[in-house]
Design an enzyme around this catalytic site. Structure first.
Site, PDB file in Angstrom:
ATOM      1  CB  CYS A  72       1.254  -2.536   2.604  1.00 10.85           C
ATOM      2  SG  CYS A  72       1.836  -1.494   1.246  1.00 10.85           S
ATOM      3  CB  CYS A 110       2.152   5.510  -4.879  1.00  8.80           C
ATOM      4  SG  CYS A 110       2.457   6.155  -6.537  1.00  8.80           S
TER       5      CYS A 110
END
Length: 322
Positions: free
Chosen positions: A102, A113
């Site tokens: 991210c 995930c």
């Protein structure tokens, strides 16, 4: 008959309800943005320029110590340094980690995930747990309803059509996902009970008195409420009810009262210069720490003489100056 009609109605209601809750929690897990640290953890423009100019790690740490002296930070790196993210250029709050996928620092990061293409952390951890639970129930419901036809398949009582292979495939898929999700859900239930993240399980957070994997644990009941909130009627709904702001977390390891610190220093000789301002050697009892009393208080109030930045909640501040 009436009984068969009622069974069909119940079947449809349970099927659609479980499917809706599954999709709702799954969507909330995917589309909830990871929570990032507040601006108070970012270095000021002057400190940032000075930090970038310094070449010695000792001088850089001194700048970070000055910037972090008014921040509610309890943990450090394994080498006793301030946890700083060069990528985001901010001081990391407790339990915060940088996600390379991210490319942001995520509050109370658990893991990234790939199944939800998102980082699981403070903002969506409850949604992730509900997603696992409803996935588990959905797979169990499908496997249970198909089981009778699966048994007929092996006893040759099922009509010889192509549908029997669909039944076989559906049962095996539902059972396989049920077993795999059950293990993952059980593991995260254990993490909630211990108030740990997946990262903290493999690398215990380091407090001033050393690594402690149970440093944030307040007991199973309070650990559960920290994730799901105080109102039980919202626990099963994918609605954010977690306690706190993600930057400050209650901990059993708190600074001693000045009088207690003076008494302990007289009774036991200091082993090092850090011991005089370190955490106690063991967690405080419930009578010493109001956070652990029966009146569940999730905000740690500090001594009256401690001043915290304006607009922030009062917390016990850990001095990171060695």
């Amino acid at each position: 008959t009436i009984s068969s009609t009622a069974e069909k109605v119940v079947y449809l209601v349970v099927f659609h309800l479980s499917f809706v809750m599954f999709v709702w929690s799954y969507g909330k897990t995917i589309f909830t943005s990871p929570a990032t640290p507040s601006k108070e953890f970012c270095l000021s423009k002057v400190d940032k320029e000075q930090y970038e100019k310094e070449e010695r790690p000792e001088s850089q740490q001194e700048i970070l110590r000055r910037a972090a002296k008014d921040l509610p930070i309890y943990t450090t790196t394994a080498s006793r340094a301030i946890r700083y993210c060069d990528r985001c250029q901010l001081i990391k709050p407790d339990r915060c980690h940088h996600c390379s996928a991210c490319d942001v620092c995520v509050l109370k990061m658990d893991h990234h995930c790939p199944w939800v293409n998102n980082c699981v952390g403070f903002s969506n951890y409850k949604f992730f747990l509900l997603f696992l639970m409803y996935s588990l129930l959905y797979c169990l419901f499908v496997a249970a309803t198909v089981l009778q036809y699966f048994i007929k398949f092996w006893t040759n009582e099922l009509p010889d059509t192509h549908a029997k292979f669909h039944v076989l495939f559906l049962f095996f898929v539902a059972a396989m996902f049920f077993i795999s999700i059950l293990s993952l859900f059980s593991y995260h239930c254990w993490l909630v009970g211990k108030n740990r993240s997946t990262i903290e399980t493999f690398r215990a957070p380091t407090f001033r008195n050393g690594p402690d994997k149970n440093g944030f644990s307040l007991g199973c009941s309070k650990n559960l409420r920290e994730v799901f909130g105080d109102e039980k009627k919202y626990w099963l709904l994918p609605i954010f009810t977690s306690l706190g702001d993600g930057c400050n977390f209650p901990t059993r390891l708190v600074i001693m009262d000045p009088e207690q610190l003076a008494v302990s220093s007289q009774n036991e000789p200091a082993k090092s210069s850090v011991a005089n301002q370190s955490f106690p050697t063991r967690p405080l009892s419930e009578s010493q720490n109001r956070l652990l009393s029966g009146d569940c208080q999730w905000v740690e109030t500090g001594p009256e003489e401690e001043n915290v930045k304006s607009g922030a909640k009062k917390h016990i501040i850990v001095s990171l100056e060695s």
